[in-house]
Design a protein around this motif. Structure first.
Motif, short mmCIF file in Angstrom:
data_model
loop_
_atom_site.label_atom_id
_atom_site.label_comp_id
_atom_site.label_asym_id
_atom_site.label_seq_id
_atom_site.Cartn_x
_atom_site.Cartn_y
_atom_site.Cartn_z
N LEU A 113 0.82 -1.21 0.00
CA LEU A 113 0.00 0.00 0.00
C LEU A 113 0.86 1.26 0.00
N ASN A 114 2.05 1.16 -0.60
CA ASN A 114 2.89 2.31 -0.82
C ASN A 114 2.13 3.25 -1.77
N PRO A 115 1.97 4.53 -1.41
CA PRO A 115 1.18 5.44 -2.24
C PRO A 115 1.63 5.52 -3.70
N ILE A 116 2.91 5.29 -3.96
CA ILE A 116 3.41 5.40 -5.33
C ILE A 116 3.00 4.20 -6.17
N SER A 117 2.97 3.02 -5.57
CA SER A 117 2.67 1.81 -6.34
C SER A 117 1.48 1.05 -5.78
N MET A 118 0.56 1.77 -5.16
CA MET A 118 -0.55 1.13 -4.47
C MET A 118 -1.44 0.32 -5.40
N ASP A 119 -1.57 0.72 -6.65
CA ASP A 119 -2.51 0.02 -7.51
C ASP A 119 -1.89 -1.18 -8.22
N THR A 120 -0.70 -1.61 -7.77
CA THR A 120 -0.03 -2.74 -8.39
C THR A 120 -0.21 -4.00 -7.53
N ILE A 121 -0.74 -5.02 -8.15
CA ILE A 121 -0.86 -6.33 -7.51
C ILE A 121 0.05 -7.26 -8.29
N SER A 122 1.01 -7.85 -7.59
CA SER A 122 2.05 -8.63 -8.26
C SER A 122 1.97 -10.11 -7.89
N PRO A 123 2.26 -10.97 -8.85
CA PRO A 123 2.34 -12.40 -8.52
C PRO A 123 3.67 -12.76 -7.85
N THR A 124 4.56 -11.78 -7.76
CA THR A 124 5.89 -12.00 -7.20
C THR A 124 6.08 -11.20 -5.92
N LYS A 125 6.55 -11.86 -4.90
CA LYS A 125 6.83 -11.19 -3.63
C LYS A 125 8.10 -10.36 -3.77
N VAL A 126 8.07 -9.14 -3.25
CA VAL A 126 9.24 -8.27 -3.26
C VAL A 126 9.93 -8.42 -1.90
N ASP A 127 11.19 -8.80 -1.93
CA ASP A 127 11.92 -8.97 -0.68
C ASP A 127 12.55 -7.65 -0.27
N ASP A 128 11.77 -6.82 0.40
CA ASP A 128 12.23 -5.51 0.85
C ASP A 128 11.74 -5.32 2.29
N GLY A 129 12.67 -5.26 3.23
CA GLY A 129 12.32 -5.14 4.64
C GLY A 129 11.58 -3.86 4.98
N GLN A 130 11.62 -2.87 4.10
CA GLN A 130 10.96 -1.59 4.34
C GLN A 130 9.52 -1.57 3.80
N LEU A 131 9.15 -2.60 3.07
CA LEU A 131 7.87 -2.65 2.40
C LEU A 131 6.96 -3.68 3.06
N ILE A 132 5.76 -3.28 3.39
CA ILE A 132 4.79 -4.21 3.95
C ILE A 132 3.95 -4.75 2.79
N GLU A 133 4.00 -6.05 2.61
CA GLU A 133 3.22 -6.69 1.56
C GLU A 133 2.17 -7.60 2.18
N TYR A 134 1.03 -7.65 1.55
CA TYR A 134 -0.05 -8.53 1.99
C TYR A 134 -0.26 -9.59 0.92
N GLU A 135 -0.31 -10.84 1.35
CA GLU A 135 -0.50 -11.95 0.43
C GLU A 135 -1.99 -12.28 0.37
N ILE A 136 -2.50 -12.37 -0.85
CA ILE A 136 -3.91 -12.73 -1.05
C ILE A 136 -3.99 -13.91 -2.01
N GLU A 137 -5.15 -14.53 -2.01
CA GLU A 137 -5.46 -15.56 -2.99
C GLU A 137 -6.74 -15.11 -3.68
N ALA A 138 -6.64 -14.91 -5.01
CA ALA A 138 -7.77 -14.33 -5.72
C ALA A 138 -7.90 -14.91 -7.12
N THR A 139 -9.13 -14.91 -7.61
CA THR A 139 -9.37 -15.24 -9.01
C THR A 139 -8.98 -14.01 -9.83
N GLU A 140 -8.93 -14.16 -11.12
CA GLU A 140 -8.60 -13.03 -12.00
C GLU A 140 -9.62 -11.90 -11.84
#
Length: 111
Positions: free
Chosen positions: A10-37
């Motif tokens: 939910l970084n304001p700069i890239s908030m609308d990006t949902i990625s299939p790849t986890k970003v390994d960045d200790g400064q970034l909070i990522e939430y993992e979801i399971e969703a259909t297209e």
């Protein structure tokens, strides 16, 4: 439809990006979801809509002065949108994501 894992930050700069790849960045909070297209697309639309409310300059200033009413209204719309985002992330989230959101009290008790 088959669900896939995606990662949201939910970084304001890239908030609308949902990625299939986890970003390994200790400064970034990522939430993992399971969703259909379709669920992913709906969430991306919500993220984009909320991000567009984040400091809309036209709502902050008029030719005469700083317009606090419009600023407060925009801030309220943005906060309501963030609440909707956290509810969607919780609903689609993995057990770990749900636990994280519960720990920081970012979900409505009715969920």
């Amino acid at each position: 439809m088959e669900k896939q894992k995606y990662y949201i930050n939910l970084n304001p700069i890239s908030m609308d990006t949902i990625s299939p790849t986890k970003v390994d960045d200790g400064q970034l909070i990522e939430y993992e979801i399971e969703a259909t297209e379709t669920e992913k697309s709906d969430l991306e639309n919500l993220l984009h809509e909320v991000q567009s409310h984040d400091v809309e300059l036209g709502n902050l200033f008029s030719f005469k002065h700083f317009d606090t009413f419009k600023s407060d209204l925009d801030q309220s719309e943005y906060q309501n949108g963030l609440d909707d985002i956290y509810e969607a992330i919780y609903r689609l989230g993995t057990a770990e994501t749900k636990r994280k959101l519960e720990e920081i009290h970012l979900v409505n008790d009715d969920l």
